[in-house]
Design a protein around this motif. Structure first.
Motif, PDB file in Angstrom:
ATOM      1  N   LEU A 118      -9.914   7.422  14.457  1.00 61.64           N
ATOM      2  CA  LEU A 118     -10.806   6.448  13.807  1.00 61.64           C
ATOM      3  C   LEU A 118     -11.961   6.974  13.443  1.00 61.64           C
ATOM      4  CD1 LEU A 118      -9.956   2.553  15.275  1.00 61.64           C
ATOM      5  CD2 LEU A 118      -9.374   3.961  13.161  1.00 61.64           C
ATOM      6  N   ARG A 119     -12.365   7.500  15.005  1.00 63.35           N
ATOM      7  CA  ARG A 119     -14.336   7.794  14.394  1.00 63.35           C
ATOM      8  C   ARG A 119     -14.263   8.940  13.687  1.00 63.35           C
ATOM      9  NH1 ARG A 119     -17.146   6.790  19.544  1.00 63.35           N
ATOM     10  NH2 ARG A 119     -15.857   6.039  21.296  1.00 63.35           N
ATOM     11  N   ASP A 120     -12.885   9.678  13.555  1.00 63.04           N
ATOM     12  CA  ASP A 120     -13.532  10.798  11.733  1.00 63.04           C
ATOM     13  C   ASP A 120     -13.361  10.315  11.598  1.00 63.04           C
ATOM     14  OD1 ASP A 120     -13.266  12.401  14.233  1.00 63.04           O
ATOM     15  OD2 ASP A 120     -11.404  13.255  14.201  1.00 63.04           O
ATOM     16  N   LEU A 121     -12.673   8.993  11.058  1.00 58.57           N
ATOM     17  CA  LEU A 121     -12.299   8.706   9.670  1.00 58.57           C
ATOM     18  C   LEU A 121     -13.927   8.238   9.396  1.00 58.57           C
ATOM     19  CD1 LEU A 121      -9.090   6.624   9.809  1.00 58.57           C
ATOM     20  CD2 LEU A 121      -9.610   8.690   8.494  1.00 58.57           C
ATOM     21  N   VAL A 122     -14.497   6.942  10.699  1.00 58.74           N
ATOM     22  CA  VAL A 122     -15.868   6.391   9.997  1.00 58.74           C
ATOM     23  C   VAL A 122     -16.000   7.200   9.714  1.00 58.74           C
ATOM     24  CG1 VAL A 122     -17.667   5.204  11.042  1.00 58.74           C
ATOM     25  CG2 VAL A 122     -15.359   4.777  11.943  1.00 58.74           C
ATOM     26  N   GLN A 123     -16.514   8.639  10.074  1.00 57.15           N
ATOM     27  CA  GLN A 123     -17.544   9.803   9.882  1.00 57.15           C
ATOM     28  C   GLN A 123     -17.358  10.299   8.359  1.00 57.15           C
ATOM     29  OE1 GLN A 123     -16.956  13.298  12.226  1.00 57.15           O
ATOM     30  NE2 GLN A 123     -19.319  13.517  11.602  1.00 57.15           N
ATOM     31  N   LEU A 124     -16.013  10.268   8.289  1.00 53.39           N
ATOM     32  CA  LEU A 124     -15.908  10.429   6.334  1.00 53.39           C
ATOM     33  C   LEU A 124     -16.093   9.327   6.143  1.00 53.39           C
ATOM     34  CD1 LEU A 124     -14.052  12.652   4.877  1.00 53.39           C
ATOM     35  CD2 LEU A 124     -11.963  11.202   5.569  1.00 53.39           C
ATOM     36  N   LYS A 125     -16.024   8.496   6.060  1.00 56.86           N
ATOM     37  CA  LYS A 125     -16.472   7.515   4.795  1.00 56.86           C
ATOM     38  C   LYS A 125     -17.960   7.481   4.990  1.00 56.86           C
ATOM     39  CE  LYS A 125     -15.648   2.409   3.783  1.00 56.86           C
ATOM     40  NZ  LYS A 125     -16.322   3.005   3.012  1.00 56.86           N
ATOM     41  N   GLU A 126     -18.527   7.567   5.966  1.00 57.46           N
ATOM     42  CA  GLU A 126     -19.799   7.253   5.990  1.00 57.46           C
ATOM     43  C   GLU A 126     -20.456   8.806   5.281  1.00 57.46           C
ATOM     44  OE1 GLU A 126     -21.205   7.392  10.534  1.00 57.46           O
ATOM     45  OE2 GLU A 126     -20.864   5.354  10.224  1.00 57.46           O
ATOM     46  N   LEU A 127     -19.501   9.638   5.327  1.00 59.77           N
ATOM     47  CA  LEU A 127     -19.941  11.613   4.694  1.00 59.77           C
ATOM     48  C   LEU A 127     -19.721  10.946   3.507  1.00 59.77           C
ATOM     49  CD1 LEU A 127     -21.246  14.022   4.072  1.00 59.77           C
ATOM     50  CD2 LEU A 127     -19.161  14.561   4.834  1.00 59.77           C
ATOM     51  N   LEU A 128     -18.273  10.838   2.663  1.00 55.64           N
ATOM     52  CA  LEU A 128     -17.846  10.299   1.301  1.00 55.64           C
ATOM     53  C   LEU A 128     -18.987   8.690   0.305  1.00 55.64           C
ATOM     54  CD1 LEU A 128     -14.493  10.230   1.803  1.00 55.64           C
ATOM     55  CD2 LEU A 128     -15.922  12.295   1.096  1.00 55.64           C
ATOM     56  N   ASP A 129     -19.552   8.097   1.570  1.00 57.16           N
ATOM     57  CA  ASP A 129     -19.863   6.950   1.130  1.00 57.16           C
ATOM     58  C   ASP A 129     -21.682   7.712   0.921  1.00 57.16           C
ATOM     59  OD1 ASP A 129     -17.905   5.029   1.525  1.00 57.16           O
ATOM     60  OD2 ASP A 129     -19.442   4.365   2.895  1.00 57.16           O
ATOM     61  N   GLU A 130     -22.145   8.029   1.803  1.00 56.35           N
ATOM     62  CA  GLU A 130     -24.030   8.708   1.153  1.00 56.35           C
ATOM     63  C   GLU A 130     -23.544   9.756   0.829  1.00 56.35           C
ATOM     64  OE1 GLU A 130     -27.696   8.971   2.326  1.00 56.35           O
ATOM     65  OE2 GLU A 130     -25.990   7.549   2.617  1.00 56.35           O
TER      66      GLU A 130
END
Length: 190
Positions: free
Chosen positions: A40-52
């Motif tokens: 879940l931490r990795d998914l949040v990091q991925l989503k933040e990167l993709l959003d940014e």
């Protein structure tokens, strides 16, 4: 000990409520750190990167980017460890030279993941299943919420059978927005 998992990235068709033949699916195997706290931490990091970066382009891209980021994080185990290594952080291309790998016995950054064919079945030794549902939208729209499902620990059929049946019969400990999964299932650092 490894905590193996399967992550299924899915984008539902506009008219589908449940999975249909028109859904887009990408599925990956993660050999280690498959417990919810890490995934879940990795998914949040991925989503933040993709959003940014505004680079979310659907399940296949999200799965590939997840693998890439996870591989980058495990490569650090082999770079500049203070031992007699020939791989240096200032020369990451050293990782592309097979001669520089002679001292490594099956490096995890090369073996820790797999791209799965959802029709072939799961290995049967996974401990967690995840479904990451991406919104159906234009990639240039503002970022939107991801929904995740997290299975209970080994709460699904564990055989080398059809993947779909394992995902259908899984007992889910969480189903909702990614941010809520992080709040509910991830322990705060001490």
């Amino acid at each position: 000990m490894s905590t193996r998992s399967q992550l299924r990235f899915i984008q539902r068709s506009e008219t589908a409520g449940e999975q249909s033949d028109t859904d887009r699916i990408a599925q990956i195997y993660r050999h280690s750190d498959g417990y919810p706290d890490s995934v879940l931490r990795d998914l949040v990091q991925l989503k933040e990167l993709l959003d940014e970066t505004r680079t979310e382009r659907g399940p296949a891209y999200a799965a590939a980017q997840f693998l890439f980021l996870d591989t980058l994080s495990t490569m650090t185990l082999y770079v500049d460890e203070g031992r007699d290594r020939s791989i240096h952080a200032d020369q990451p291309s050293d990782l592309l030279e097979p001669d520089n790998m002679e001292h490594l016995d099956q490096p995890m950054f090369l073996l820790g993941h797999g791209v799965e064919n959802p029709a072939d079945g799961i290995h049967g030794d996974e401990e967690y299943l995840y479904v990451v549902e991406l919104p159906t939208r234009n990639p240039f729209d503002d970022p939107s919420e991801w929904t995740v499902k997290v299975s209970g620990h080994s709460a699904f059929p564990r055989w080398d059978g059809p993947t779909e049946e394992a995902f259908e019969r899984a007992s889910w400990q969480f189903h909702g927005p990614l941010e809520h999964a992080l709040e509910e299932l991830v322990a705060e650092p001490a």
